[in-house]
Design a protein around this motif. Structure first.
Motif, PDB file in Angstrom:
ATOM      1  N   UNK A   1      48.309  36.760  37.323  1.00 57.47           N
ATOM      2  CA  UNK A   1      47.917  37.504  36.133  1.00 57.47           C
ATOM      3  C   UNK A   1      46.724  36.878  35.415  1.00 57.47           C
ATOM      4  N   UNK A   2      46.457  35.592  35.629  1.00 56.17           N
ATOM      5  CA  UNK A   2      45.339  34.940  34.946  1.00 56.17           C
ATOM      6  C   UNK A   2      44.001  35.500  35.419  1.00 56.17           C
ATOM      7  N   UNK A   3      43.933  35.998  36.642  1.00 55.52           N
ATOM      8  CA  UNK A   3      42.670  36.471  37.218  1.00 55.52           C
ATOM      9  C   UNK A   3      42.474  37.979  37.044  1.00 55.52           C
ATOM     10  N   UNK A   4      43.404  38.648  36.377  1.00 52.06           N
ATOM     11  CA  UNK A   4      43.296  40.104  36.260  1.00 52.06           C
ATOM     12  C   UNK A   4      42.151  40.525  35.352  1.00 52.06           C
ATOM     13  N   UNK A   5      41.845  39.747  34.308  1.00 57.54           N
ATOM     14  CA  UNK A   5      40.807  40.157  33.358  1.00 57.54           C
ATOM     15  C   UNK A   5      39.440  40.193  34.017  1.00 57.54           C
ATOM     16  N   UNK A   6      39.138  39.183  34.797  1.00 56.47           N
ATOM     17  CA  UNK A   6      37.837  39.161  35.473  1.00 56.47           C
ATOM     18  C   UNK A   6      37.720  40.304  36.470  1.00 56.47           C
ATOM     19  N   UNK A   7      38.771  40.562  37.233  1.00 56.47           N
ATOM     20  CA  UNK A   7      38.733  41.640  38.213  1.00 56.47           C
ATOM     21  C   UNK A   7      38.602  43.001  37.527  1.00 56.47           C
ATOM     22  N   UNK A   8      39.270  43.166  36.393  1.00 61.01           N
ATOM     23  CA  UNK A   8      39.146  44.426  35.670  1.00 61.01           C
ATOM     24  C   UNK A   8      37.745  44.670  35.166  1.00 61.01           C
ATOM     25  N   UNK A   9      37.104  43.640  34.619  1.00 60.33           N
ATOM     26  CA  UNK A   9      35.721  43.785  34.160  1.00 60.33           C
ATOM     27  C   UNK A   9      34.787  44.070  35.324  1.00 60.33           C
ATOM     28  N   UNK A  10      35.016  43.405  36.448  1.00 63.87           N
ATOM     29  CA  UNK A  10      34.163  43.635  37.626  1.00 63.87           C
ATOM     30  C   UNK A  10      34.240  45.093  38.073  1.00 63.87           C
ATOM     31  N   UNK A  11      35.455  45.651  38.121  1.00 59.22           N
ATOM     32  CA  UNK A  11      35.602  47.040  38.560  1.00 59.22           C
ATOM     33  C   UNK A  11      34.965  47.995  37.562  1.00 59.22           C
ATOM     34  N   UNK A  12      35.077  47.706  36.286  1.00 60.77           N
ATOM     35  CA  UNK A  12      34.461  48.578  35.279  1.00 60.77           C
ATOM     36  C   UNK A  12      32.941  48.587  35.409  1.00 60.77           C
TER      37      UNK A  12
END
Length: 741
Positions: A416-427
């Motif tokens: 869950x710690x890496x979800x924020x970066x992946x979400x921004x990348x997809x956006x």
């Protein structure tokens, strides 16, 4: 004073006002005056004699006696200028129908689904009984003329209340939660009969009610009956806007318990599915048969059941809680399996389709404005680092509209710690794919986000609230020390100074100069060495209380200076956002809670669709204005925030939110998705769904899991065996005595 025809004066036929359309009204005026006068009376009316038969929607029904008024077609223009007196257009009476030579002497039986007042006597006048008076009969001329007749459901207005009926072939009816392709209930073009009655309160508008003919049986060919007024059985707009009521079963039994013809007690057959009920009324004495259903049917699904599922889902409600409410009232409803069936086949595909269309419209509008300023943040479905889902949102700072929203499952990125970066990348990838340039983005101070945006070459600013919150926590902890008690009197002022330093500056060094000047200010020194901020901007006011100032060289001043001059603090101050913040995005996270509460577990597609619903609600209501009173004063409410510890705060009250997206989704489901769900389901299936979290583990057999389930409080044989095994495998460890059965 009653209205009169402009040419004939008092007239017994239907009267029509001038049309509202300007072009159409000019054509009428040219017919009346041979030109368009500059001044004329607005209440001019013409009777039906000045129009041809092709100008009316319900000419045949009017002539048969089923309509009291004629209805003009849209765009109809008067063409007959005849001054022969009163109009001769009159509806056919019941006696005229009786004297028709084409009528059979005695029909076998007439199947008519009708709605009549129980106080009225309803009979059928025939050739053999010419003296019988027919009152309130709802029978068409064709029904009496043909020997092989079909049952027709009539939707009539009684005392200005709409009561909808529609007949079905109950013995062959098969209902399900999902429409069956090729079903006999498939919507097709059906004739519609328009019934109307005088409305004394509104002379300008003619009220009408619709008759929906029953779905055809296996021998009925819909192409054999084609009229100008034919329409589909399922009218999504009318079904959505039609009023619905709670009806008690005992009231229905009272309504259908007696024959409307001979008043004999009838046998009633009931069929029920969820909110749908269908009744068959049969009189053993006169063989009167009536079939009635409480709601329309599309495919093989009652529309009311589908609309209940749709309304619950689209408004963010819980079907389980709704089911409990219905059960408490003993109100019939559908099962949870039917609700999931509706969601999977119709509702979720409709949500995905509507969000994709709305998002493309936002992209098109933003591209016209050039590079955009965005705010980004992630929200987890549970607190802490044990979240299963994380949703990253990008909001346009100018309009507060949600530009993009990505849902990430923790097993996609290794935690869950890496979800924020992946979400921004997809956006950001989604924006690049649609040709949208980013000017800058306002986020919190997540380390991975800082590095990623720096590598991508996107300007990043920090939200002031997140920075001030972290700084204030450190200062509050420091103020609890005995040697730093003087700091308590400065905590609120320091918070305000942080916001002022960020919003009143245009460059990073200026923000740093203003914030570090605070160390001089708390010592009663208001002239500084930094040329970017050489002097405090407040007026020179000497305080008589010398105890509130920090003393040079004191332990308290040293501690505060260590916090404010920290390298990371100074570095982050330079990147504080001087304009837009993420406060609107944090407010949107509160909106998400209404659709996806954190104490409920949702599947991936279910979570994604509810996030899209929250985004559509935000985009529709993001620019609401502040409410005002009737005297024009702004409306506020007083609140006591927990963070301010009893301090009262005035909060502006905005106008009531709207829910137009719910109506659009309801009409989309009824009008398109439920009739042909294939393309919408295909659009939903194009979304990649990650495997569940449990897929990474090997699933044991059910018997093995049950055999291992032992409670420490078990008093049976399983508990005894487990305790013996535990002691035998751990020698030298003392424990509780063996439990016996």
């Amino acid at each position: 004073m009653p209205k009169r025809c402009y040419f004939h004066g008092s007239c017994s036929a239907s009267l029509f006002n001038l049309p509202k359309d300007v072009t159409q009204r000019e054509k009428w005026l040219k017919f009346i005056f041979n030109h368009v006068p500059e001044y004329y009376k607005k209440d001019i009316t013409l009777c039906a004699q000045h129009f041809t038969k092709d100008s009316f929607q319900n000419w045949s029904q009017f002539r048969a006696g089923f309509s009291q008024k004629l209805l003009l077609k849209e765009g109809a223009v008067p063409t007959i200028k005849d001054d022969a007196g009163d109009c001769e257009l009159q509806p056919t009476t019941s006696q005229q129908v009786t004297s028709s030579p084409d009528l059979p002497s005695t029909p076998t039986h007439v199947e008519v689904a009708c709605q009549v007042d129980i106080k009225e006597t309803v009979t059928v006048a025939t050739k053999t009984s010419p003296n019988v008076r027919s009152v309130g009969t709802q029978v068409s001329f064709r029904t009496l003329r043909d020997i092989h007749v079909r049952s027709k459901g009539i939707q009539a207005k009684v005392s200005c209340r709409n009561v909808g009926t529609e007949t079905i072939s109950l013995p062959d009816m098969q209902l399900s939660s999902t429409p069956i392709k090729g079903s006999i209930f498939r919507p097709s073009k059906r004739p519609r009969l328009l019934l109307e009655e005088e409305d004394d309160n509104n002379d300008d508008e003619d009220e009408e009610s619709d008759l929906h003919v029953e779905p055809h049986d296996s021998t009925y060919n819909p192409e054999s009956v084609v009229t100008e007024d034919s329409q589909s059985v399922l009218d999504p707009e009318s079904n959505y806007m039609d009023n619905k009521y709670i009806v008690f079963e005992s009231c229905l039994i009272d309504l259908f318990g007696s024959c409307p013809v001979c008043k004999t007690k009838c046998a009633i057959q009931k069929r029920q599915m969820g909110t749908f009920i269908a009744l068959t009324q049969l009189c053993d004495k006169c063989n009167y048969l009536r079939q009635w259903q409480s709601q329309p049917i599309v495919g093989s699904t009652p529309v009311g059941n589908l609309m209940l599922s749709a309304a619950t889902y689209f408004t963010g409600g819980s079907f389980i809680q709704l089911q409990r409410v219905f059960k408490a009232m003993n109100l019939q409803t559908i099962q949870y399996s039917a609700f999931r069936n509706h969601a999977r086949n119709f509702l979720e595909p409709a949500i995905i389709h509507k969000w994709n269309l709305e998002q493309q419209n936002i992209f098109t509008q933003l591209k016209k404005e050039g590079a955009v300023a965005l705010a980004g943040d992630m929200r987890a479905d549970t607190p802490g680092h044990s979240a299963k889902f994380g949703s990253y949102t990008l909001m346009d700072n100018e309009t507060n509209k949600i530009v993009d929203l990505q849902l990430i499952q923790s097993n996609e990125v290794g935690g869950s710690y890496h979800m924020e970066k992946e979400g921004l990348k997809r956006c950001l990838d989604k924006l690049d794919a649609n040709g949208l340039a980013v000017d800058y983005i306002v986020t919190d101070r997540h380390p991975q986000i800082q590095k990623y945006l720096r590598e991508r070459g996107i300007t990043q600013f920090y939200d002031v609230w997140h920075f001030e919150k972290g700084l204030s926590k450190k200062l509050e902890k420091l103020s609890k020390r005995k040697e730093c008690e003087v700091l308590k009197r400065w905590l609120k002022s320091i918070k305000n100074h942080v916001y002022w330093s960020a919003t009143s500056s245009v460059s990073g060094p200026e923000k740093v100069a203003k914030l570090t000047s605070l160390l001089n200010h708390i010592q009663n020194i208001h002239v500084h060495n930094n040329p970017l901020f050489p002097k405090c901007e407040h007026p020179d006011v000497l305080s008589r209380d010398r105890k509130k100032w920090f003393q040079p060289g004191s332990q308290a001043l040293y501690k505060v200076e260590k916090v404010l001059n920290n390298k990371r603090v100074v570095k982050d101050v330079a990147k504080l956002s001087h304009h837009y913040q993420t406060s609107s995005l944090e407010a949107f996270h509160s909106v998400i809670l209404r659709f996806t509460p954190k104490n409920v577990v949702f599947p991936f597609i279910g979570m994604l669709c509810r996030l899209y619903l929250a985004a559509m609600h935000q985009n529709e209501n993001c620019q609401r204005e502040q409410a005002i009173t009737t005297t024009g004063q702004a409306v506020y409410k007083f609140v006591f925030p927990k963070t301010k510890r009893g301090e009262c705060t005035a909060k502006p009250v905005k106008t009531e939110p709207t829910y137009g997206y719910v109506k659009d989704l309801m009409v989309l489901v009824l009008d398109e998705v439920c009739l042909d769900p294939a393309p919408y389901v295909e659009e939903l299936q194009s979304i990649p769904v990650p495997p569940p979290l449990s897929s990474q583990f090997e699933k044991p057999s059910k018997e093995h899991v049950i055999s291992q389930h032992v409670s420490r409080f078990n008093q049976g044989e399983a508990g005894t065996q487990h305790t013996v095994l535990l002691h035998s495998e751990t020698p030298g460890v003392s424990g509780a005595p063996h439990m016996t059965g």
